[in-house]
Design an enzyme around this catalytic site. Structure first.
Site, PDB file in Angstrom:
ATOM      1  N   LYS A  19     -30.637  67.826 -41.215  1.00  0.00           N
ATOM      2  CA  LYS A  19     -31.302  66.561 -40.879  1.00  0.00           C
ATOM      3  C   LYS A  19     -30.274  65.435 -41.056  1.00  0.00           C
ATOM      4  O   LYS A  19     -30.408  64.584 -41.945  1.00  0.00           O
ATOM      5  CB  LYS A  19     -32.523  66.344 -41.789  1.00  0.00           C
TER       6      LYS A  19
ATOM      7  N   ASP B 213     -39.420  81.898 -42.782  1.00  0.00           N
ATOM      8  CA  ASP B 213     -40.829  82.323 -42.730  1.00  0.00           C
ATOM      9  C   ASP B 213     -41.361  82.189 -41.301  1.00  0.00           C
ATOM     10  O   ASP B 213     -42.101  83.044 -40.806  1.00  0.00           O
ATOM     11  CB  ASP B 213     -41.710  81.469 -43.657  1.00  0.00           C
TER      12      ASP B 213
ATOM     13  N   ASP C 256     -36.082  69.988 -37.895  1.00  0.00           N
ATOM     14  CA  ASP C 256     -37.464  69.919 -37.387  1.00  0.00           C
ATOM     15  C   ASP C 256     -37.525  70.395 -35.943  1.00  0.00           C
ATOM     16  O   ASP C 256     -38.426  71.131 -35.541  1.00  0.00           O
ATOM     17  CB  ASP C 256     -38.036  68.498 -37.540  1.00  0.00           C
TER      18      ASP C 256
ATOM     19  N   TYR D  60     -32.987  73.252 -54.348  1.00  0.00           N
ATOM     20  CA  TYR D  60     -33.491  74.248 -55.288  1.00  0.00           C
ATOM     21  C   TYR D  60     -32.851  74.088 -56.674  1.00  0.00           C
ATOM     22  O   TYR D  60     -33.464  74.389 -57.687  1.00  0.00           O
ATOM     23  CB  TYR D  60     -33.208  75.667 -54.778  1.00  0.00           C
TER      24      TYR D  60
ATOM     25  N   ASP E 171     -35.498  78.411 -46.121  1.00  0.00           N
ATOM     26  CA  ASP E 171     -36.730  78.998 -46.652  1.00  0.00           C
ATOM     27  C   ASP E 171     -37.854  78.857 -45.621  1.00  0.00           C
ATOM     28  O   ASP E 171     -38.557  79.811 -45.301  1.00  0.00           O
ATOM     29  CB  ASP E 171     -37.108  78.276 -47.953  1.00  0.00           C
TER      30      ASP E 171
HETATM   31  C1  IPM Z   1     -38.039  83.200 -50.541  1.00  0.00           C
HETATM   32  C2  IPM Z   1     -39.140  82.778 -51.468  1.00  0.00           C
HETATM   33  C3  IPM Z   1     -38.528  82.143 -52.705  1.00  0.00           C
HETATM   34  C4  IPM Z   1     -37.799  80.906 -52.261  1.00  0.00           C
HETATM   35  C5  IPM Z   1     -39.506  81.872 -53.852  1.00  0.00           C
HETATM   36  C6  IPM Z   1     -40.272  83.092 -54.259  1.00  0.00           C
HETATM   37  C7  IPM Z   1     -38.798  81.267 -55.037  1.00  0.00           C
HETATM   38  O1  IPM Z   1     -40.026  81.938 -50.809  1.00  0.00           O
HETATM   39  O2  IPM Z   1     -37.183  84.004 -50.950  1.00  0.00           O
HETATM   40  O3  IPM Z   1     -38.042  82.763 -49.393  1.00  0.00           O
HETATM   41  O4  IPM Z   1     -38.404  79.822 -52.156  1.00  0.00           O
HETATM   42  O5  IPM Z   1     -36.587  80.996 -52.023  1.00  0.00           O
HETATM   43 MG    MG Z   2     -39.641  81.717 -48.739  1.00  0.00          MG
END
Ligand code: IPM
Ligand code: MG
Length: 369
Positions: free
Chosen positions: A193, A254, A226, A142, A250
């Site tokens: 990884k 999700d 993975d 990042y 990240d």
């Molecule tokens: C998260 C989001 C952010 C990230 C974006 C909005 C920059 O996806 O907080 O998970 O990638 O960290």
């Molecule tokens: Mg995210």
């Protein structure tokens, strides 16, 4: 009585809606639990770009630094898609993370019992699920340099992002994960990884060393990122705490969110190191993002943001009982069958954003008598 200074940054999309609802919950705690909050609001993301010409106003960053905690809504949306990279709404969030040195991102994925049928996975796979993803938040790909696009002599373009980690960055996030595991199931899985990336090799070495030296009471396992993604849908309950880097965190968070039924349920905390006086920078944020498709329609699930405030009560103010009260209220509302669209199931009562908060406040009233 201490006065807790909160900075609210509603941002874009459904951000303003869920922050407005969370404000009602904060007000409930001020009124009913004898707590004092000072609340201020500041622009961030797309709305800040529209009004001030930058998604990351210095004034907002300054206010965030002097607050005890930031309650963050969401940033981004199609409206700003064509902006150059440095002007994109996401820059606001990334700068807050970087400037406040919020290196530890805590993302609990907890499946409320009432929602075990709302997941796209079989109920027996997700019921009772309680995992915590500890994501490194200020390093890795990042922020690594170089990060740029150049044009080659033949006219084609070349884009570079850089994945970079130092020993101390890995040590401090590993410690956060091990310490949190001590308060939970005492198991940490470290995902990287190391079969492909040198940052992964270093990650594994450092986590192994910190574990052996400081946390022999915790059970540590290593998993390739993975494979971790696959294990999360195969048998998520094998995990207690997962510690991982910024990008893998990240993605994996999700994925973990969806296990719980809806991403509209999941809170997060981003924490810095404690300074000499014990003050710790902190930002609390629902992980769902700005959800532009439902923004402004009163449909958004406010629970992730409300639970983020619960995390704030626990981690920034040490108010464990109050934090639990929020979680129990949410649990009760879900058990009663109150549902926003994202977690709607047959036979339940569908409500919008405001009514969902109303139900949580009512549950708080009941639990508080
Ligand atoms: C998260 C989001 C952010 C990230 C974006 C909005 C920059 O996806 O907080 O998970 O990638 O960290
Ligand atoms: Mg995210």
């Amino acid at each position: 009585m201490p006065q807790y200074k909160l900075l609210l940054t509603p941002g874009d999309g459904i951000g303003p809606e869920v922050i407005e609802e969370t404000r009602r919950v904060v007000a409930w705690f001020a009124q009913n639990r004898n707590l004092a909050f000072a609340m201020e609001e500041a622009p961030i993301g797309g709305i800040a770009y529209d009004t001030l010409g930058t998604p990351e106003p210095d004034s907002t960053i300054q206010k965030a630094k002097s607050a005890d905690a930031v309650l963050f809504g969401a940033v981004g949306g199609p409206k700003w898609d064509s902006l150059p990279f440095e002007k994109k709404p996401e820059r606001g969030l990334l700068r807050l993370r970087k400037d406040l040195e919020l290196f530890a991102n805590l993302r609990p994925a907890l499946c409320f019992d009432a929602l075990k049928d709302a997941s796209t996975l079989k109920p027996e796979i997700v019921s009772g699920l309680d995992i915590l993803i500890v994501r490194e938040l200020t390093g890795g790909v990042y922020f690594g340099e170089p990060k740029q696009t150049t044009t080659l002599p033949n006219g084609e373009k070349r884009a570079v992002d850089t994945q970079v980690y130092t020993t101390s960055e890995i040590e401090r996030i590993a410690r956060v994960a091990f310490e949190l595991a001590r308060l939970r199931g005492k198991r940490v899985a470290s995902a990287e990884k190391s079969n492909v990336m040198v940052t992964g090799v270093l990650w594994r070495e450092v986590v192994t060393r910190v574990h052996a030296k400081e946390f022999p009471d915790i059970q540590l396992s290593h998993v390739l990122a993975d494979n971790c993604a696959m294990q999360l849908v195969r048998n998520p309950k094998q995990y207690d705490v997962i510690v991982t880097d910024n990008l893998f965190g990240d993605v994996l968070s999700d994925e973990a969110a969806q296990l719980t039924g809806s991403i509209g349920m999941l809170p997060s905390a981003s924490l810095g190191a404690k300074d000499a006086s014990g003050k710790q920078a902190a930002l609390y944020e629902p992980i769902h993002g700005s959800a532009p498709d439902i923004a402004g329609k009163g449909l958004a699930n406010p629970i992730a943001c409300i639970l983020s405030f619960a995390m704030c009560l626990r981690y920034s103010f040490g108010l464990n009982e109050d934090s639990k009260l929020v979680e129990r209220a949410v649990d009760r509302v879900l058990a009663d069958g109150t549902r926003t669209a994202d977690i709607m199931q047959p036979g339940m009562t569908k409500v919008g954003t405001t009514a969902m908060t109303g139900a949580v406040l009512k549950a708080l009233d009941k639990l508080n008598t």
